[in-house]
Design an enzyme around this catalytic site. Structure first.
Site, PDB file in Angstrom:
ATOM      1  N   ASP A  38      -3.188  -3.960   7.872  1.00  0.00           N
ATOM      2  CA  ASP A  38      -3.121  -4.110   7.069  1.00  0.00           C
ATOM      3  C   ASP A  38      -4.461  -3.457   6.264  1.00  0.00           C
ATOM      4  O   ASP A  38      -5.531  -3.109   6.849  1.00  0.00           O
ATOM      5  CB  ASP A  38      -3.270  -5.108   6.444  1.00  0.00           C
ATOM      6  CG  ASP A  38      -2.342  -6.810   7.278  1.00  0.00           C
ATOM      7  OD1 ASP A  38      -1.326  -6.045   6.571  1.00  0.00           O
ATOM      8  OD2 ASP A  38      -2.872  -7.497   7.583  1.00  0.00           O
ATOM      9  N   ASP A  57       4.318  -6.088   2.569  1.00  0.00           N
ATOM     10  CA  ASP A  57       4.213  -7.267   2.295  1.00  0.00           C
ATOM     11  C   ASP A  57       4.308  -7.342   0.792  1.00  0.00           C
ATOM     12  O   ASP A  57       4.656  -8.643   0.139  1.00  0.00           O
ATOM     13  CB  ASP A  57       2.402  -7.494   2.546  1.00  0.00           C
ATOM     14  CG  ASP A  57       2.345  -7.991   3.650  1.00  0.00           C
ATOM     15  OD1 ASP A  57       3.139  -8.161   5.033  1.00  0.00           O
ATOM     16  OD2 ASP A  57       1.029  -8.154   4.194  1.00  0.00           O
TER      17      ASP A  57
END
EC number: 3.4.23.36
Length: 157
Positions: free
Chosen positions: A116, A130
């Site tokens: 991330d 995402d």
């Protein structure tokens, strides 16, 4: 079917290339602001799900990702409209990219951590996949609602 597969591959490649860039460019200890404190770049390795929930259950998220890819394949074989093809491609590609992270990234096979790097204020840090998952879910809700309304209107005529 080709549209769905093409979009899925494109989403997965875009996500993996952006993660490669993040791993090779960003530091885990430093946050790079883009829009002040609202949006920035910061590298983290997430063993859990959204908002780092379930960090001790990485293997469960591996199974969930595999099931999501299977469901996307199932829907790909049945999709009848261009709009649904795009949505299924986005969701399937994002799920496949996350599954790849879970299977192949450290610390071990099927226990891999998701890369991330897009920091949304102090709320959470996510990635390109995402964004496609959230957008895909919103699109599923919109398409389901508009198709239901259209089918209801046609049935009343």
């Amino acid at each position: 079917m080709l549209l769905t597969v093409g979009i899925g591959i494109g989403v997965a490649v875009l996500d993996q290339v952006s993660k490669w860039w993040a791993v090779n460019t960003l530091s885990m200890s430093e946050r790079v602001p883009i829009l002040g404190d609202l949006l920035g770049l910061q590298l983290v390795y997430n063993p859990g799900a959204a908002f780092s929930l379930g960090t001790d259950a990485t293997w469960i998220f591996t199974i969930i990702s595999a099931v999501a890819v299977g469901v996307a394949i199932w829907f790909t074989l049945r999709v009848r409209t261009r709009s649904w093809a795009v949505v299924i491609g986005c969701l399937g590609g994002a799920a496949a990219s996350h599954l790849g992270d879970r299977l192949l990234r450290p610390p071990s096979f099927a226990q891999g951590h998701i890369v991330d790097f897009i920091a949304y204020g102090d709320w959470f840090i996510g990635n390109i996949a995402d964004i496609f998952i959230v957008g895909g879910v919103v699109a599923v809700l919109l398409l389901s609602t508009t198709e239901h309304n259209r089918d209801t209107a046609e049935a009343q005529q």
